[in-house]
Structures are given as C-alpha cells and as structure tokens.
Motif scaffolding. Structure first.
Motif, PDB file in Angstrom:
ATOM      1  N   UNK A 275      44.402 116.352  34.011  1.00  0.00           N
ATOM      2  CA  UNK A 275      43.883 115.345  33.085  1.00  0.00           C
ATOM      3  C   UNK A 275      43.513 114.124  33.922  1.00  0.00           C
ATOM      4  N   UNK A 276      42.310 113.634  33.764  1.00  0.00           N
ATOM      5  CA  UNK A 276      41.905 112.418  34.466  1.00  0.00           C
ATOM      6  C   UNK A 276      41.896 111.248  33.490  1.00  0.00           C
ATOM      7  N   UNK A 277      42.683 110.206  33.829  1.00  0.00           N
ATOM      8  CA  UNK A 277      42.780 109.040  32.946  1.00  0.00           C
ATOM      9  C   UNK A 277      42.292 107.782  33.639  1.00  0.00           C
ATOM     10  N   UNK A 278      41.821 106.832  32.844  1.00  0.00           N
ATOM     11  CA  UNK A 278      41.359 105.539  33.357  1.00  0.00           C
ATOM     12  C   UNK A 278      41.430 104.518  32.231  1.00  0.00           C
ATOM     13  N   UNK A 279      41.577 103.262  32.615  1.00  0.00           N
ATOM     14  CA  UNK A 279      41.551 102.178  31.627  1.00  0.00           C
ATOM     15  C   UNK A 279      40.114 101.885  31.209  1.00  0.00           C
ATOM     16  N   UNK A 280      39.633 102.611  30.233  1.00  0.00           N
ATOM     17  CA  UNK A 280      38.308 102.326  29.670  1.00  0.00           C
ATOM     18  C   UNK A 280      38.563 101.431  28.466  1.00  0.00           C
ATOM     19  N   UNK A 281      38.650 100.122  28.725  1.00  0.00           N
ATOM     20  CA  UNK A 281      39.198  99.184  27.731  1.00  0.00           C
ATOM     21  C   UNK A 281      38.115  98.572  26.855  1.00  0.00           C
ATOM     22  N   UNK A 282      36.967  98.305  27.455  1.00  0.00           N
ATOM     23  CA  UNK A 282      35.825  97.823  26.653  1.00  0.00           C
ATOM     24  C   UNK A 282      34.537  98.278  27.300  1.00  0.00           C
ATOM     25  N   UNK A 283      34.488  99.600  27.513  1.00  0.00           N
ATOM     26  CA  UNK A 283      33.281 100.196  28.081  1.00  0.00           C
ATOM     27  C   UNK A 283      33.545 100.795  29.439  1.00  0.00           C
ATOM     28  N   UNK A 284      32.660 101.711  29.860  1.00  0.00           N
ATOM     29  CA  UNK A 284      32.825 102.364  31.156  1.00  0.00           C
ATOM     30  C   UNK A 284      31.747 101.867  32.119  1.00  0.00           C
TER      31      UNK A 284
ATOM     32  N   UNK B 226      52.290 120.590  41.074  1.00  0.00           N
ATOM     33  CA  UNK B 226      53.300 119.553  40.866  1.00  0.00           C
ATOM     34  C   UNK B 226      52.760 118.284  40.265  1.00  0.00           C
ATOM     35  N   UNK B 227      51.470 118.278  39.876  1.00  0.00           N
ATOM     36  CA  UNK B 227      50.878 117.089  39.273  1.00  0.00           C
ATOM     37  C   UNK B 227      50.069 117.531  38.048  1.00  0.00           C
ATOM     38  N   UNK B 228      50.214 116.816  36.953  1.00  0.00           N
ATOM     39  CA  UNK B 228      49.504 117.201  35.730  1.00  0.00           C
ATOM     40  C   UNK B 228      48.315 116.308  35.444  1.00  0.00           C
ATOM     41  N   UNK B 229      48.337 115.086  36.074  1.00  0.00           N
ATOM     42  CA  UNK B 229      47.283 114.134  35.727  1.00  0.00           C
ATOM     43  C   UNK B 229      47.098 113.155  36.876  1.00  0.00           C
ATOM     44  N   UNK B 230      45.854 112.705  37.006  1.00  0.00           N
ATOM     45  CA  UNK B 230      45.534 111.643  37.966  1.00  0.00           C
ATOM     46  C   UNK B 230      44.890 110.502  37.196  1.00  0.00           C
TER      47      UNK B 230
ATOM     48  N   UNK C 217      62.508 110.497  25.024  1.00  0.00           N
ATOM     49  CA  UNK C 217      61.229 110.948  24.478  1.00  0.00           C
ATOM     50  C   UNK C 217      60.019 110.532  25.287  1.00  0.00           C
ATOM     51  N   UNK C 218      60.244 110.023  26.507  1.00  0.00           N
ATOM     52  CA  UNK C 218      59.106 109.679  27.358  1.00  0.00           C
ATOM     53  C   UNK C 218      58.669 110.935  28.102  1.00  0.00           C
ATOM     54  N   UNK C 219      57.430 111.329  27.943  1.00  0.00           N
ATOM     55  CA  UNK C 219      57.013 112.639  28.432  1.00  0.00           C
ATOM     56  C   UNK C 219      56.446 112.625  29.838  1.00  0.00           C
ATOM     57  N   UNK C 220      55.593 111.643  30.155  1.00  0.00           N
ATOM     58  CA  UNK C 220      54.911 111.665  31.450  1.00  0.00           C
ATOM     59  C   UNK C 220      55.221 110.401  32.235  1.00  0.00           C
ATOM     60  N   UNK C 221      55.391 110.586  33.542  1.00  0.00           N
ATOM     61  CA  UNK C 221      55.797 109.508  34.446  1.00  0.00           C
ATOM     62  C   UNK C 221      54.578 109.058  35.239  1.00  0.00           C
ATOM     63  N   UNK C 222      54.093 107.835  34.972  1.00  0.00           N
ATOM     64  CA  UNK C 222      52.940 107.308  35.688  1.00  0.00           C
ATOM     65  C   UNK C 222      53.413 106.639  36.964  1.00  0.00           C
ATOM     66  N   UNK C 223      53.109 107.281  38.097  1.00  0.00           N
ATOM     67  CA  UNK C 223      53.255 106.661  39.421  1.00  0.00           C
ATOM     68  C   UNK C 223      54.673 106.307  39.804  1.00  0.00           C
ATOM     69  N   UNK C 224      55.654 106.771  39.108  1.00  0.00           N
ATOM     70  CA  UNK C 224      57.005 106.322  39.432  1.00  0.00           C
ATOM     71  C   UNK C 224      57.784 107.335  40.239  1.00  0.00           C
ATOM     72  N   UNK C 225      57.350 108.594  40.299  1.00  0.00           N
ATOM     73  CA  UNK C 225      58.021 109.678  41.035  1.00  0.00           C
ATOM     74  C   UNK C 225      59.408 110.010  40.493  1.00  0.00           C
TER      75      UNK C 225
ATOM     76  N   UNK D 196      53.508 119.092  35.061  1.00  0.00           N
ATOM     77  CA  UNK D 196      52.617 118.613  34.006  1.00  0.00           C
ATOM     78  C   UNK D 196      52.961 117.193  33.570  1.00  0.00           C
ATOM     79  N   UNK D 197      54.145 116.737  33.931  1.00  0.00           N
ATOM     80  CA  UNK D 197      54.652 115.442  33.451  1.00  0.00           C
ATOM     81  C   UNK D 197      54.603 114.380  34.536  1.00  0.00           C
ATOM     82  N   UNK D 198      53.897 114.732  35.607  1.00  0.00           N
ATOM     83  CA  UNK D 198      53.788 113.805  36.748  1.00  0.00           C
ATOM     84  C   UNK D 198      52.354 113.321  36.848  1.00  0.00           C
ATOM     85  N   UNK D 199      52.192 112.004  36.928  1.00  0.00           N
ATOM     86  CA  UNK D 199      50.840 111.427  37.034  1.00  0.00           C
ATOM     87  C   UNK D 199      50.821 110.483  38.237  1.00  0.00           C
TER      88      UNK D 199
END
Ligand code: GLC
Length: 747
Positions: free
Chosen positions: A109-118, A78-82, A316-324, A51-54
């Motif tokens: 969980x699907x995440x994306x940089x929706x920074x100023x609109x999609x 083995x993956x919680x988010x893409x 206290x860092x919960x999820x690892x983005x792309x670092x394995x 759950x903590x792997x992205x």
C-alpha cells in the motif's frame, strides 16, 4: 495470465473444482473475506506482522528519521506499506520489488499526505471548509484522488477531522474549524471524494480520518502536547466527525500523538476498541501517526518498545508507521502468547481486505500508470475547479465600498511578501504541487492591470526585521490609486510544528502596513495565512480585508476574480476570529456559565464572566462573511410549537432576500439552544446550513427539518440522546443570528 500474487491466492479446492467438473459453471468470484481467510491461512506469523509495518521513503521524511534500510524487509514480506514514495515510476519500482521478491507476492500500500490536492493544489482545508459547499469539497478531493492514484498512490492520510478551537495550533489549517456539525458534514464529503463509490476504480484512494482523537485540543495550542478533555466533551465535540467519516466508509483512521485521559491515543483501548469497534462497528484498520508507538516511551506509559508494542496492539492499533515497534516485537509477542493470534489475524486481515478492495491483487499496477500520470498533470478542468474553490473559500471580513476594484482606469500597487510567492501560496502539505505551476496574485493581476497599471513591491518578508524593501513599497504606492497589501504567513509558518504564541501579522509586515496606510491611499488587506491572525488594530488602517488563506495553485486568478468583482465573495468563517490571543480558546458554542455577560452595554455590576481589558466577543463570529451584495432574513416560522418523539420533524423556515444590486450567495445557518439539560449545554449549536444563490432582488424560502435525534447529546447518565424541554432556534448568517423562535420537545 493471472499475476503471481493471485495464483497463490486460489485455494486448492477451487482449482480442483475447476479441473474436475466440465464445463464448470462460471465461478462466482470469491468474496474479499474468503480471499483474506485463504491468504491468512498460508501466511507465517512474520508475514502477517509484515502487513502491519509501514516505512517512509528516505527521500521525503515527514517526521524524525528512524528506519534502517527497508529493502531486506521488503524481500521477505516484512513490510505492508510505504509512505512518501512519489510518482508512478517510483511506486512501480518498489511494488515490483516487493511482489517479485517476497514469498506470497502481497502488494504494498502506498500512502501520502494528500491534504489539499496532489499536483493541482487546492486551498488549504480550512479554506475550502469556509466555502460551506459540500459538493465542491467532494469534487476537489476526487480530483486529488485522481491525480494521486495516477502516480501510484493507494491511500491518503486525510481528511484531518480534528475540531480545532485554538489558532495558536498551526494545524488548524488542515481541518474544518471549530464546529462539530459542520466538521462532520465536511468529513463525509472528503471521504466520499477520496474513496468514491468503488475502491477498485483506478481514480480512488483510501481515506484516513485523523488524528483520532482530540488532537485539536492540545493544551496551549502546542503541537504534540497533552490534552485534558472529559469524556463528555470528547463525545459531544471531538468524536462525531470521526464517526461521520466511519459512517461514510472511511477505511482507515490514524491515531493521534496526544494522550487522552492519561493514555496515549496509540494505545487507548477506550478509543480504538470500545468506541471505534464496539460502538461504531468499524471494520477497517488504524495506523499510528509517525512513530506514535515508539513515542509512548516518552509519554511514559511503557518502559520499553516491546511493552509499547504490546499495549498498542492489544488496544487496537493495527499498523506501525515508522516506529519499528511491530517489526521488532510483534511476532515474539504472538509466539509468547502475550498477543493472541486472533488479534494478529484481525489486524493483518483488515489490511489485506483493503488491498483486495483496491484491486491490488488483481492488478497491483492499476494505479501508477506513467501515461495516466502524465495525463493527470494539472489539466484545465482541475485548474478551473481549483480556481472556483478559491473564489468560494475566501472570506470578506471588511469592505467600506472599495471592493470590487474597477478594472479600467485604475493603477494598483500590489505590495507584500505573499503577492508573488508561489511556494507560500500553496501552504502546508502541498503534495506534488510545483511552484512553477502556481499562478500568483501578481501574475493574475498583471493580466488585468497590464504594464504600469500594476506596481509591485515585495516590501519585506514574513519574518525577520529587514525593512530595506519599504522604500520601494512606498514608491509603488505613490504612483497608484489603490494598494493591495498581500500579507500573512509563509508556508513554513503554518501546518505541523508551527504553533505560535503571537498571532499578530508577523515580522516587519505590520510596520509595512502602517507605512502604506500613511500614504493616504486606500489599502485592501489580502490576508494569506493558514489561520486567523489578529486584526483588531489592523482593520482601522484598511478599507477592506479579504481572507484568502493559503489558496493553492490557482490562488492568483481566484483572488483576482474576487478583487475585481468577476466573482462575488461567498466564504463564511468556520472558526471564530479572536480579537487577541488572550481570548483563546474562544468559540461560539460555549457554555453560559453562572454569570454570563449581561446583554446590556456597560452595567455597573462587574461581577460577571469578563475581561477588564477586552470585550468577550470575538472580532468576527463563527459563520461570518460579507458579500458585494446584501441579504435580509425574515419571516422565521416553525411548523409546530411541539416536537413529538416519533412524530414528524419540526420544520424551521425563513425567507432570504437579496436586497443588493448584484447576484450573490448566502450561507443560511440554523442554531439551536437547549435551555435546560441534565448537564449544562452550549448557548447555541449549529444544526443546519444552506448555501443559496440569489439574483439581485430575488427571495427564497429556506427550510430546515429538526428531529429529536438532532438534539441529542451525552447526558448526565452517560447515554446519548435528547431530553424533553424548551428549545430556542436562531437563524442567520453567522453565530450571532438574532432571528429566533421557540419550541418544546415533548417527553
Ligand atoms: C505527521 C503527521 C500526520 C501525517 C504523518 C505522515 O507526523 O502528524 O498528520 O499524516 O506524519 O506524514
């Protein structure tokens, strides 16, 4: 039929109760906490770590590539988010694979940089911040959430709430500017817009306040670089917008790349545990920035990836983005006892709680409906809001009366690399924005000045040294009454990894501008960029300057509305505009020093804080913005001269009049100065603002409440709060406000 993922979530005792009793009273739905606890109790260590792997989709990386194929890991939970998976079909495909192939069928969980609109791309965040309009900002983020959720997204890596006082840093475009008070209000508006009132609603997505913390303080304005920030500056300047986002309910934060007082934010227990959890009571989860844990090896505070994973997770860092890091080492760390199981349960539980709150266990496909995705393409009401956002975000810095342009009997030469540049107009982080859906300045002006009345020439690019287009630009200008020069930054010159040492308008553009000036025709500079560019030598060459930032999909129509007077500019700067790079960092809430510049002109005494080659003052102050009408502020009054702790707030009132000939909007700003403190205090700090609309000749009283809590700061004794003493208030329409009064805060 319950989705498989839910069937396995029902505790046996609940099922027994249902079959034993008849007729069973309608069961009260289990709480999120109960459902999380139940699921955790049936997960293996590896599944909790999962759950903590992205990982990122390989199609659209937003950082250096690292991860191997992820399908095998998805298959075993083995993956919680893409992240960076785009579109309803694509997210549905990955979701189905993850749910069907894994043992407990836990949704991704699907995440994306929706920074100023999609799909509908709004002006960049620095631009909408300049609207000073919290309702508009919230509405824009709700549109972004609606469109993103229709494409199967659950989570945006926004708002970026980094206070930024150095425009050499390209990421100033993504934030709200230099001010803590305004940045905090904007952070809350953006979180509300993304998350709405109920995360189970299909048009909501998780917010992610980033980059925690003080990423905007990178030395030399260089991206990914180090910071040197005292705890006092951290707490008074950089942390409040994150606190505001947490108080607005932000479910996630993202740790910053930079180190802070020698410890990378990815493993900074002071930030992630003491401040975020112990002081603020944050219940959500923190994701690293891209490979942030792995990068600790470069920072040099961990010798190997296992140690980096251990430090980050315990901090206290919960999820690892792309670092394995977590994928490879966290289960081993738990089994070895180096990491307590309780910490793993807390982190995995926070991610699961977010998924339950989003309704993913009830219907993992609730977001990502292809029919809704089609219906959520830039629809007229979204485009209308985007156009309104452009109108309200542009800042008029200069106008000798040339603006607004008449629409009849005029021929306009539109020149410059940003005039017809759909992709560049969208700026950095433009989600699923499509250049073909952008209306450029050229297209919009062609509607108003048809045929030969609009003469267009690109003139040059924003970089390089190719001047072959100058002749066509001169020719376009020759046949016109007025020239609109659309200059600035390409999208590649703004946002992440775009720090600049030279903030002049780049490439051959300045020489092009000088050629246009030499024609003798009046020139309107339309500046389209992701940051302030240096204009001290430019402003004398032009009749007007309209800053449009990177205005997004509806940049053309919104700008045309302002150029022709269909709308009246009402944007005000949220970042001080320097005269030169040499002044940076320059911001209004500065300290006085022991030798401040004297108020008088050029004293014979040179012994004060100054330059020998430039004034200290910026070209334009924080909060500055012109209108096609004029406003007068007077009758400043305080409800009392003494503010009593525990008593009624002190009210600061001012009269605002529209003394011009047309309706307009004014941004009334309240600044406060704490004359004497246990530590040195800024010469003034924003403590209130109102954007008000006034018809020609109309007047309105504006009032601001002030309480002792509004005067709080991180005191010498390392506690937060106000100190009794003398205060000054300043009210005006920029940080140089001169209307002033004084009051005392009682003991
Ligand atoms: C980038 C950015 C961060 C973004 C993340 C995912 O490196 O620093 O703001 O959200 O990666 O794209």
């Amino acid at each position: 039929m319950l989705p498989r993922s839910l069937r396995c979530c029902l505790p046996v005792c609940f099922l027994a109760a249902v079959f034993a009793a008849a007729p069973a009273a309608p069961a009260t739905p289990a709480s999120v906490d109960d459902r999380v606890r139940d699921l955790l109790a049936r997960m293996t260590v590896e599944e909790k770590v999962g759950q903590l792997v992205q990982y990122s989709s390989q199609e659209d990386m937003t950082g250096p590539a690292s991860s191997s194929s992820i399908a095998p890991q998805l298959a075993v939970g083995g993956v919680g988010s893409l992240l960076n998976v785009k579109g309803a079909a694509e997210t549905r495909k990955w979701q189905k694979f993850a749910i069907d192939s894994s043992r407990l069928h836990i949704p991704l969980l699907f995440g994306l940089d929706v920074i100023h609109g999609y799909r509908t791309i709004f002006p960049v965040p620095l631009a909408t911040a300049c609207s000073w309009d919290m309702a508009l900002i919230e509405q824009a983020e709700h549109v972004a959430a609606t469109e993103a959720a229709a494409s199967g997204l659950h989570w945006t890596f926004a708002p970026m709430v980094d206070i930024a006082r150095d425009p050499r840093w390209g990421r100033v475009a993504e934030g709200a500017g230099e001010d803590t008070y305004l940045g905090s209000a904007i952070a809350q508006a953006r979180v509300r817009g993304f998350q709405g009132g109920d995360l189970a609603a299909p048009d909501t997505i998780l917010a992610c306040a980033k980059h925690f913390a003080a990423y905007g303080a990178v030395q030399a304005g260089r991206d990914y670089y180090t910071t040197d920030v005292t705890e006092r500056v951290l707490r008074d300047v950089y942390l409040p917008p994150f606190h505001a986002a947490v108080e607005a309910g932000a479910v996630t934060l993202m740790a910053a790349f930079n180190d802070l007082d020698g410890t990378p934010c990815s493993a900074n227990a002071f930030l992630l545990d003491r401040v975020l959890r112990q002081e603020w009571g944050f219940q959500g989860f923190v994701v690293s920035d891209w490979q942030g844990i792995l990068e600790m090896l470069e920072h040099g505070n961990a010798g190997d990836l296992r140690e980096a994973a251990r430090q980050s997770f315990l901090a206290g860092l919960d999820m690892d983005m792309e670092g394995e890091a977590y994928a490879r080492h966290l289960a081993g760390l738990v089994r070895s006892g180096a990491v307590p199981m309780a910490r793993l349960d807390a982190a995995a539980g926070a991610v699961l709680a977010a998924k339950f709150r989003l309704g993913l266990f009830d219907d993992p496909y609730r977001r990502g409906d292809e029919a809704r995705e089609k219906a959520a393409r830039p629809v007229p009401e979204h485009l209308a809001l985007a156009r309104e956002a452009v109108r309200r975000s542009c800042v008029l810095l200069k106008n000798n009366g040339i603006l607004p342009l008449p629409t009849a009997g005029l021929t306009v030469a539109l020149v410059g690399p940003l005039a017809d540049a759909a992709a560049d107009q969208m700026g950095c982080w433009n989600g699923e924005g499509r250049p073909g859906e952008v209306v450029t300045v050229r297209q919009a002006l062609a509607e108003i000045y048809p045929g030969a009345r609009l003469r267009y020439a690109e003139g040059c690019r924003t970089t390089g040294d190719d001047r072959r287009g100058f002749a066509a630009a001169r020719a376009a200008a020759a046949g016109a009454d007025v020239i609109v020069a659309a200059l600035g930054e390409a999208k590649s010159q703004s946002g992440e990894t775009t720090s600049r040492t030279n903030l002049d308008i780049s490439g051959p553009q300045l020489d092009l501008l000088r050629e246009l000036h030499a024609t003798g025709k009046p020139v309107v500079l339309l500046l389209m960029s992701g940051r302030p560019l240096m204009l001290e030598t430019v402003e004398p060459l032009v009749a007007a300057v309209l800053v449009a930032w990177h205005p997004g999909t509806m940049g053309g129509p919104g700008i045309a509305d302002l150029l022709t007077g269909a709308a009246n500019p009402s944007g005000h700067l949220t970042l001080t505009w320097p005269r030169s790079v040499g002044q940076i960092p320059i911001f209004y809430a500065h300290k006085n020093s022991g030798r401040p510049a004297p108020k008088s002109g050029h004293p014979e005494d040179p012994y004060y804080s100054r330059y020998i080659d430039s004034p200290n003052t910026p070209l334009h102050p924080f909060g500055f913005g012109l209108s096609y009408t004029r406003f007068a502020l007077d009758r400043l009054r305080l409800s009392a001269a003494l503010l009593q702790p525990g008593g009624a707030p002190l009210t600061v009132s001012v009269r605002v009049r529209n003394t011009g000939t047309r309706a307009g909007e004014e941004v009334v700003q309240l600044y406060v100065r704490d004359r004497v403190g246990s530590v040195t205090r800024p010469v003034r700090e924003l403590k209130g603002f109102r954007k008000i609309a006034l018809a020609a000749g109309e007047a309105q009283d504006v009032s601001f409440p002030l309480t002792p809590a509004d005067l709080g700061f991180w005191r010498a004794d390392q506690t937060f709060g106000p100190e009794p003493g003398e205060f000054e208030v300043f009210v005006g329409d920029d940080a140089d406000a001169t209307l002033t009064a004084a009051f005392t805060l009682a003991q």
